[in-house]
Design a protein around this motif. Structure first.
Motif, PDB file in Angstrom:
ATOM      1  N   GLU A 192       9.975 -15.495   1.188  1.00 41.54           N
ATOM      2  CA  GLU A 192      10.025 -16.605   2.143  1.00 41.54           C
ATOM      3  C   GLU A 192       8.981 -17.669   1.790  1.00 41.54           C
ATOM      4  OE1 GLU A 192       9.980 -17.043   7.011  1.00 41.54           O
ATOM      5  OE2 GLU A 192       9.031 -15.306   6.089  1.00 41.54           O
ATOM      6  N   ILE A 193       7.793 -17.221   1.433  1.00 34.59           N
ATOM      7  CA  ILE A 193       6.728 -18.147   1.042  1.00 34.59           C
ATOM      8  C   ILE A 193       7.163 -18.935  -0.180  1.00 34.59           C
ATOM      9  CG2 ILE A 193       4.375 -18.306   0.122  1.00 34.59           C
ATOM     10  CD1 ILE A 193       3.766 -15.780   1.907  1.00 34.59           C
ATOM     11  N   ALA A 194       7.704 -18.242  -1.180  1.00 37.36           N
ATOM     12  CA  ALA A 194       8.157 -18.903  -2.414  1.00 37.36           C
ATOM     13  C   ALA A 194       9.228 -19.939  -2.112  1.00 37.36           C
ATOM     14  CB  ALA A 194       8.676 -17.867  -3.403  1.00 37.36           C
ATOM     15  N   LYS A 195      10.177 -19.572  -1.283  1.00 34.36           N
ATOM     16  CA  LYS A 195      11.282 -20.485  -0.955  1.00 34.36           C
ATOM     17  C   LYS A 195      10.759 -21.749  -0.274  1.00 34.36           C
ATOM     18  CE  LYS A 195      15.618 -20.804   1.510  1.00 34.36           C
ATOM     19  NZ  LYS A 195      16.552 -20.189   2.441  1.00 34.36           N
ATOM     20  N   LEU A 196       9.917 -21.571   0.745  1.00 38.03           N
ATOM     21  CA  LEU A 196       9.414 -22.729   1.488  1.00 38.03           C
ATOM     22  C   LEU A 196       8.426 -23.576   0.678  1.00 38.03           C
ATOM     23  CD1 LEU A 196       9.041 -21.192   5.062  1.00 38.03           C
ATOM     24  CD2 LEU A 196      10.738 -22.838   4.275  1.00 38.03           C
ATOM     25  N   ALA A 197       7.754 -22.951  -0.281  1.00 38.99           N
ATOM     26  CA  ALA A 197       6.840 -23.699  -1.154  1.00 38.99           C
ATOM     27  C   ALA A 197       7.592 -24.321  -2.328  1.00 38.99           C
ATOM     28  CB  ALA A 197       5.733 -22.787  -1.658  1.00 38.99           C
ATOM     29  N   ASN A 198       8.883 -24.013  -2.409  1.00 36.10           N
ATOM     30  CA  ASN A 198       9.739 -24.558  -3.469  1.00 36.10           C
ATOM     31  C   ASN A 198       9.270 -24.139  -4.867  1.00 36.10           C
ATOM     32  OD1 ASN A 198      12.086 -25.894  -4.161  1.00 36.10           O
ATOM     33  ND2 ASN A 198      11.033 -27.851  -4.469  1.00 36.10           N
ATOM     34  N   VAL A 199       8.917 -22.856  -4.966  1.00 33.68           N
ATOM     35  CA  VAL A 199       8.542 -22.268  -6.255  1.00 33.68           C
ATOM     36  C   VAL A 199       9.272 -20.933  -6.395  1.00 33.68           C
ATOM     37  CG1 VAL A 199       6.244 -23.346  -6.275  1.00 33.68           C
ATOM     38  CG2 VAL A 199       6.513 -21.038  -5.361  1.00 33.68           C
ATOM     39  N   GLY A 200       9.298 -20.411  -7.581  1.00 35.54           N
ATOM     40  CA  GLY A 200       9.924 -19.117  -7.802  1.00 35.54           C
ATOM     41  C   GLY A 200       9.061 -17.982  -7.287  1.00 35.54           C
ATOM     42  N   PHE A 201       9.716 -16.874  -6.957  1.00 36.97           N
ATOM     43  CA  PHE A 201       9.001 -15.693  -6.478  1.00 36.97           C
ATOM     44  C   PHE A 201       7.962 -15.242  -7.504  1.00 36.97           C
ATOM     45  CE2 PHE A 201       8.364 -11.133  -6.116  1.00 36.97           C
ATOM     46  CZ  PHE A 201       8.072 -11.005  -4.771  1.00 36.97           C
ATOM     47  N   GLY A 202       8.339 -15.288  -8.774  1.00 36.99           N
ATOM     48  CA  GLY A 202       7.428 -14.898  -9.843  1.00 36.99           C
ATOM     49  C   GLY A 202       6.191 -15.771  -9.908  1.00 36.99           C
ATOM     50  N   THR A 203       6.351 -17.035  -9.550  1.00 36.51           N
ATOM     51  CA  THR A 203       5.216 -17.958  -9.546  1.00 36.51           C
ATOM     52  C   THR A 203       4.178 -17.512  -8.517  1.00 36.51           C
ATOM     53  OG1 THR A 203       6.623 -19.780 -10.242  1.00 36.51           O
ATOM     54  CG2 THR A 203       4.540 -20.363  -9.208  1.00 36.51           C
ATOM     55  N   VAL A 204       4.640 -17.137  -7.333  1.00 33.60           N
ATOM     56  CA  VAL A 204       3.727 -16.670  -6.278  1.00 33.60           C
ATOM     57  C   VAL A 204       3.001 -15.415  -6.752  1.00 33.60           C
ATOM     58  CG1 VAL A 204       3.527 -15.864  -3.896  1.00 33.60           C
ATOM     59  CG2 VAL A 204       5.160 -17.664  -4.457  1.00 33.60           C
ATOM     60  N   ALA A 205       3.750 -14.486  -7.331  1.00 39.89           N
ATOM     61  CA  ALA A 205       3.149 -13.238  -7.806  1.00 39.89           C
ATOM     62  C   ALA A 205       2.163 -13.499  -8.950  1.00 39.89           C
ATOM     63  CB  ALA A 205       4.239 -12.269  -8.244  1.00 39.89           C
ATOM     64  N   THR A 206       2.483 -14.454  -9.811  1.00 40.71           N
ATOM     65  CA  THR A 206       1.584 -14.787 -10.922  1.00 40.71           C
ATOM     66  C   THR A 206       0.266 -15.355 -10.401  1.00 40.71           C
ATOM     67  OG1 THR A 206       3.430 -15.225 -12.414  1.00 40.71           O
ATOM     68  CG2 THR A 206       1.312 -16.215 -12.987  1.00 40.71           C
ATOM     69  N   TYR A 207       0.328 -16.243  -9.425  1.00 44.15           N
ATOM     70  CA  TYR A 207      -0.876 -16.874  -8.886  1.00 44.15           C
ATOM     71  C   TYR A 207      -1.716 -15.914  -8.043  1.00 44.15           C
ATOM     72  CZ  TYR A 207       1.339 -21.391 -10.035  1.00 44.15           C
ATOM     73  OH  TYR A 207       1.935 -22.447 -10.670  1.00 44.15           O
ATOM     74  N   PHE A 208      -1.048 -15.040  -7.275  1.00 39.97           N
ATOM     75  CA  PHE A 208      -1.769 -14.260  -6.260  1.00 39.97           C
ATOM     76  C   PHE A 208      -1.590 -12.749  -6.354  1.00 39.97           C
ATOM     77  CE2 PHE A 208      -0.952 -18.495  -4.542  1.00 39.97           C
ATOM     78  CZ  PHE A 208      -2.252 -18.896  -4.310  1.00 39.97           C
ATOM     79  N   GLU A 209      -0.862 -12.250  -7.303  1.00 39.21           N
ATOM     80  CA  GLU A 209      -0.618 -10.827  -7.525  1.00 39.21           C
ATOM     81  C   GLU A 209       0.248 -10.190  -6.443  1.00 39.21           C
ATOM     82  OE1 GLU A 209      -4.069  -8.439  -8.574  1.00 39.21           O
ATOM     83  OE2 GLU A 209      -5.099 -10.291  -9.146  1.00 39.21           O
ATOM     84  N   ASN A 210      -0.232 -10.214  -5.200  1.00 39.51           N
ATOM     85  CA  ASN A 210       0.501  -9.560  -4.116  1.00 39.51           C
ATOM     86  C   ASN A 210       0.192 -10.262  -2.786  1.00 39.51           C
ATOM     87  OD1 ASN A 210      -2.035  -8.493  -3.137  1.00 39.51           O
ATOM     88  ND2 ASN A 210      -1.883  -6.931  -4.724  1.00 39.51           N
ATOM     89  N   LYS A 211       0.878  -9.842  -1.760  1.00 41.82           N
ATOM     90  CA  LYS A 211       0.726 -10.490  -0.446  1.00 41.82           C
ATOM     91  C   LYS A 211      -0.666 -10.292   0.134  1.00 41.82           C
ATOM     92  CE  LYS A 211       3.068  -9.288   3.443  1.00 41.82           C
ATOM     93  NZ  LYS A 211       4.152  -9.173   4.440  1.00 41.82           N
ATOM     94  N   GLU A 212      -1.232  -9.136  -0.084  1.00 37.44           N
ATOM     95  CA  GLU A 212      -2.581  -8.863   0.425  1.00 37.44           C
ATOM     96  C   GLU A 212      -3.596  -9.832  -0.196  1.00 37.44           C
ATOM     97  OE1 GLU A 212      -5.842  -5.249   0.305  1.00 37.44           O
ATOM     98  OE2 GLU A 212      -3.723  -4.750   0.061  1.00 37.44           O
ATOM     99  N   ASN A 213      -3.507 -10.041  -1.479  1.00 40.30           N
ATOM    100  CA  ASN A 213      -4.420 -10.972  -2.154  1.00 40.30           C
ATOM    101  C   ASN A 213      -4.148 -12.416  -1.714  1.00 40.30           C
ATOM    102  OD1 ASN A 213      -6.580 -11.409  -4.052  1.00 40.30           O
ATOM    103  ND2 ASN A 213      -5.052 -12.388  -5.347  1.00 40.30           N
ATOM    104  N   LEU A 214      -2.874 -12.733  -1.479  1.00 40.36           N
ATOM    105  CA  LEU A 214      -2.532 -14.075  -0.991  1.00 40.36           C
ATOM    106  C   LEU A 214      -3.175 -14.326   0.367  1.00 40.36           C
ATOM    107  CD1 LEU A 214      -1.051 -16.767  -1.122  1.00 40.36           C
ATOM    108  CD2 LEU A 214       1.039 -15.578  -0.440  1.00 40.36           C
ATOM    109  N   LEU A 215      -3.108 -13.352   1.263  1.00 45.08           N
ATOM    110  CA  LEU A 215      -3.766 -13.495   2.570  1.00 45.08           C
ATOM    111  C   LEU A 215      -5.266 -13.712   2.391  1.00 45.08           C
ATOM    112  CD1 LEU A 215      -3.808 -13.354   5.693  1.00 45.08           C
ATOM    113  CD2 LEU A 215      -4.085 -10.871   5.451  1.00 45.08           C
ATOM    114  N   LEU A 216      -5.874 -12.929   1.528  1.00 47.80           N
ATOM    115  CA  LEU A 216      -7.304 -13.076   1.270  1.00 47.80           C
ATOM    116  C   LEU A 216      -7.621 -14.493   0.798  1.00 47.80           C
ATOM    117  CD1 LEU A 216     -10.165 -11.881   0.962  1.00 47.80           C
ATOM    118  CD2 LEU A 216      -9.483 -11.194  -1.357  1.00 47.80           C
ATOM    119  N   LYS A 217      -6.837 -15.028  -0.118  1.00 45.79           N
ATOM    120  CA  LYS A 217      -7.076 -16.376  -0.652  1.00 45.79           C
ATOM    121  C   LYS A 217      -6.823 -17.445   0.416  1.00 45.79           C
ATOM    122  CE  LYS A 217      -8.386 -14.972  -4.609  1.00 45.79           C
ATOM    123  NZ  LYS A 217      -9.806 -14.982  -4.894  1.00 45.79           N
TER     124      LYS A 217
END
Length: 192
Positions: free
Chosen positions: A32-57
């Motif tokens: 959902e984050i990837a879709k609304l940010a208009n990026v690929g799912f892999g892009t989100v995972a590449t930048y932040f590894e996982n959802k837990e790390n994304l929350l931390l950031k």
């Protein structure tokens, strides 16, 4: 024009902050984050590894700038009334602008056992705010410019007022309303 890596990363952080704040961590997916940010799912995972790390950031990265803005006041001003007036007005404006970020901070602090790393960042920032507000109050009391009272209680009351106003109200405040709230908040400091 194609977005840079930094622009995409910023978009992901903004979308994630909004969704985590409004829907909660568990109800928000990386897809959902990837879709609304208009990026690929892999892009989100590449930048932040996982959802837990994304929350931390989402908590960690904006904190330095937010805290710097909150703490930008003089604890030993020549004119306590003017300093506190300007400080409270700036704080009410800042907290109004950062409402979603504050919602996210409340989300992680209210469930601190689940989100220990983000909680520790938010808690450290709250202590820094409280400590500096206490310094201002204690200095003003020593100089006879502020009424005697428990500085720690006043500092925490001020922080609670700021958070409570913006987290309990869904409306955007007009500039005149923010000025009125800020003016009333100055009374917490015990101006003589």
């Amino acid at each position: 024009m194609k977005k840079t890596i930094e622009e995409k990363r910023k978009d992901v952080l903004e979308v994630a902050t909004k969704l985590f704040a409004e829907k909660g961590y568990e109800a928000t997916t990386m897809a959902e984050i990837a879709k609304l940010a208009n990026v690929g799912f892999g892009t989100v995972a590449t930048y932040f590894e996982n959802k837990e790390n994304l929350l931390l950031k989402c908590v960690e990265e904006p904190m330095a700038d937010f805290l710097e803005e909150v703490l930008r006041f003089n604890t030993q001003p020549n004119d306590y009334q003017e300093e506190i007036h300007q400080m409270t007005l700036k704080h009410f404006q800042l907290f109004s602008e950062k409402r979603l970020y504050l919602l996210l901070l409340i989300h992680v602090t209210s469930q601190w056992e689940k989100y220990m790393k983000p909680y520790l960042i938010a808690n450290k920032a709250a202590r820094e705010m409280s400590d500096k507000f206490e310094q201002l109050i204690q200095n003003g009391q020593r100089e006879g410019k502020l009424a005697e009272a428990n500085a720690n209680v006043l500092a925490i009351s001020y922080i609670s007022l700021l958070l409570g106003l913006f987290l309990s109200n869904t409306d955007q405040f007009s500039e005149s309303a923010l000025k009125l709230y800020a003016e009333n908040a100055t009374r917490l400091f015990g101006l003589q």
